[in-house]
Design a protein around this motif. Sequence first.
Motif, mmCIF file in Angstrom:
data_model
loop_
_atom_site.group_PDB
_atom_site.id
_atom_site.type_symbol
_atom_site.label_atom_id
_atom_site.label_comp_id
_atom_site.label_asym_id
_atom_site.label_seq_id
_atom_site.Cartn_x
_atom_site.Cartn_y
_atom_site.Cartn_z
ATOM 1 N N ARG A 152 0.840 -1.204 0.000
ATOM 2 C CA ARG A 152 0.000 0.000 0.000
ATOM 3 C C ARG A 152 0.867 1.243 0.000
ATOM 4 O O ARG A 152 1.982 1.244 0.517
ATOM 5 N N HIS A 153 0.331 2.296 -0.530
ATOM 6 C CA HIS A 153 1.018 3.587 -0.586
ATOM 7 C C HIS A 153 1.086 4.207 0.809
ATOM 8 O O HIS A 153 0.112 4.201 1.544
ATOM 9 N N ARG A 154 2.263 4.714 1.175
ATOM 10 C CA ARG A 154 2.428 5.447 2.441
ATOM 11 C C ARG A 154 2.246 6.929 2.142
ATOM 12 O O ARG A 154 3.117 7.547 1.551
ATOM 13 N N PRO A 155 1.124 7.504 2.544
ATOM 14 C CA PRO A 155 0.861 8.903 2.199
ATOM 15 C C PRO A 155 1.729 9.872 3.001
ATOM 16 O O PRO A 155 2.239 9.552 4.072
ATOM 17 N N THR A 156 1.859 11.062 2.474
ATOM 18 C CA THR A 156 2.547 12.135 3.174
ATOM 19 C C THR A 156 1.546 12.795 4.112
ATOM 20 O O THR A 156 0.419 13.076 3.725
ATOM 21 N N THR A 157 1.961 13.013 5.347
ATOM 22 C CA THR A 157 1.085 13.644 6.329
ATOM 23 C C THR A 157 1.851 14.765 7.021
ATOM 24 O O THR A 157 3.079 14.762 7.059
ATOM 25 N N SER A 158 1.109 15.710 7.583
ATOM 26 C CA SER A 158 1.765 16.748 8.375
ATOM 27 C C SER A 158 2.108 16.201 9.756
ATOM 28 O O SER A 158 3.010 16.694 10.422
ATOM 29 N N ALA A 159 1.407 15.161 10.195
ATOM 30 C CA ALA A 159 1.703 14.501 11.470
ATOM 31 C C ALA A 159 2.976 13.676 11.318
ATOM 32 O O ALA A 159 3.269 13.155 10.238
ATOM 33 N N LEU A 160 3.725 13.550 12.394
ATOM 34 C CA LEU A 160 4.940 12.741 12.394
ATOM 35 C C LEU A 160 4.535 11.273 12.537
ATOM 36 O O LEU A 160 4.065 10.853 13.599
ATOM 37 N N VAL A 161 4.680 10.508 11.461
ATOM 38 C CA VAL A 161 4.212 9.125 11.410
ATOM 39 C C VAL A 161 5.360 8.204 11.024
ATOM 40 O O VAL A 161 6.135 8.512 10.129
ATOM 41 N N ALA A 162 5.462 7.087 11.715
ATOM 42 C CA ALA A 162 6.369 6.007 11.315
ATOM 43 C C ALA A 162 5.499 4.934 10.685
ATOM 44 O O ALA A 162 4.678 4.309 11.365
ATOM 45 N N TRP A 163 5.622 4.750 9.377
ATOM 46 C CA TRP A 163 4.818 3.765 8.659
ATOM 47 C C TRP A 163 5.482 2.407 8.758
ATOM 48 O O TRP A 163 6.686 2.275 8.565
ATOM 49 N N HIS A 164 4.698 1.388 9.043
ATOM 50 C CA HIS A 164 5.178 0.013 9.122
ATOM 51 C C HIS A 164 4.333 -0.812 8.151
ATOM 52 O O HIS A 164 3.105 -0.722 8.170
ATOM 53 N N LEU A 165 5.002 -1.595 7.320
ATOM 54 C CA LEU A 165 4.292 -2.410 6.337
ATOM 55 C C LEU A 165 4.217 -3.843 6.834
ATOM 56 O O LEU A 165 5.242 -4.490 7.051
ATOM 57 N N PHE A 166 2.983 -4.335 7.050
ATOM 58 C CA PHE A 166 2.747 -5.672 7.578
ATOM 59 C C PHE A 166 2.193 -6.565 6.475
ATOM 60 O O PHE A 166 1.554 -6.105 5.529
ATOM 61 N N ASP A 167 2.407 -7.852 6.633
ATOM 62 C CA ASP A 167 1.929 -8.864 5.687
ATOM 63 C C ASP A 167 0.403 -8.770 5.554
ATOM 64 O O ASP A 167 -0.314 -8.823 6.552
ATOM 65 N N PRO A 168 -0.099 -8.633 4.319
ATOM 66 C CA PRO A 168 -1.560 -8.552 4.132
ATOM 67 C C PRO A 168 -2.310 -9.773 4.665
ATOM 68 O O PRO A 168 -3.466 -9.660 5.078
ATOM 69 N N ALA A 169 -1.662 -10.943 4.693
ATOM 70 C CA ALA A 169 -2.321 -12.163 5.167
ATOM 71 C C ALA A 169 -2.610 -12.117 6.671
ATOM 72 O O ALA A 169 -3.541 -12.766 7.143
ATOM 73 N N THR A 170 -1.820 -11.354 7.425
ATOM 74 C CA THR A 170 -2.022 -11.280 8.874
ATOM 75 C C THR A 170 -2.445 -9.886 9.330
ATOM 76 O O THR A 170 -2.609 -9.651 10.528
ATOM 77 N N PHE A 171 -2.642 -8.980 8.401
ATOM 78 C CA PHE A 171 -2.917 -7.579 8.752
ATOM 79 C C PHE A 171 -4.165 -7.417 9.621
ATOM 80 O O PHE A 171 -4.186 -6.625 10.548
ATOM 81 N N GLU A 172 -5.208 -8.162 9.351
ATOM 82 C CA GLU A 172 -6.488 -8.001 10.068
ATOM 83 C C GLU A 172 -6.527 -8.712 11.424
ATOM 84 O O GLU A 172 -7.438 -8.466 12.212
ATOM 85 N N ILE A 173 -5.553 -9.553 11.719
ATOM 86 C CA ILE A 173 -5.572 -10.304 12.986
ATOM 87 C C ILE A 173 -5.440 -9.331 14.158
ATOM 88 O O ILE A 173 -4.485 -8.563 14.238
ATOM 89 N N GLY A 174 -6.412 -9.368 15.057
ATOM 90 C CA GLY A 174 -6.380 -8.518 16.244
ATOM 91 C C GLY A 174 -6.684 -7.054 15.978
ATOM 92 O O GLY A 174 -6.484 -6.213 16.844
ATOM 93 N N ARG A 175 -7.199 -6.742 14.803
ATOM 94 C CA ARG A 175 -7.490 -5.345 14.442
ATOM 95 C C ARG A 175 -8.906 -4.974 14.862
ATOM 96 O O ARG A 175 -9.850 -5.685 14.585
ATOM 97 N N THR A 176 -9.020 -3.858 15.565
ATOM 98 C CA THR A 176 -10.311 -3.307 15.950
ATOM 99 C C THR A 176 -10.379 -1.875 15.434
ATOM 100 O O THR A 176 -9.427 -1.383 14.841
#
Length: 191
Positions: free
Chosen positions: A93-117
């Motif tokens: 996925r594209h990591r967008p530019t934000t004015s907020a200070l963000v550390a983007w982490h790219l996770f495996d799509p197969a496990t991305f939804e596990i434990g996500r609320t």
Amino acid sequence: MPLGMLPATFSYSQALEAGLSEWHLYRLRDQGLIEPVGRGLYRRHDAEMADIDLIEVAHRAPPATLCLTTALARHDLTDEIPSRIDVALPRGRHRPTTSALVAWHLFDPATFEIGRTELPLDPDTSIGLYSPERSIIDAVRLRHREGPELAYAALRRWLRRRDASPSKLLTMARRFPKAERPLREALEILL
């Protein structure tokens, strides 16, 4: 006035679709009725208080999910105050530019939804948030980057909770091979 028809946070194109002209939009901004949140993103002045940085992240990257230190802090599993917002996106996925200070982490799509609320930010916007268990698992599997102290201190704190279930944690950890063994060993020491 079409401003009332717009959500609390809206994009420039949403404003144009609602019938506001570019001139009218800038006039509303100059009058203090709307405030810029980021490039091309605005928030109505009458909207309830919210974390503007998280609002921007949620609008720029809809699958964004708070993770690692940020998620652990939200679950009161660390005393660290994150200097940046840790946000996970599915790999590719594209990591967008934000004015907020963000550390983007790219996770495996197969496990991305596990434990996500979902964490509601305002009536119209929410952002993903990993559960305490998933946050601990991620801290353990990424301890080479985040430091082992973060993971094991969070695990100790989590174990003191009444609702902590080591079996549930280990069941979820089976989906993450790099985390299961060190997590099992840490639990054997702590329990």
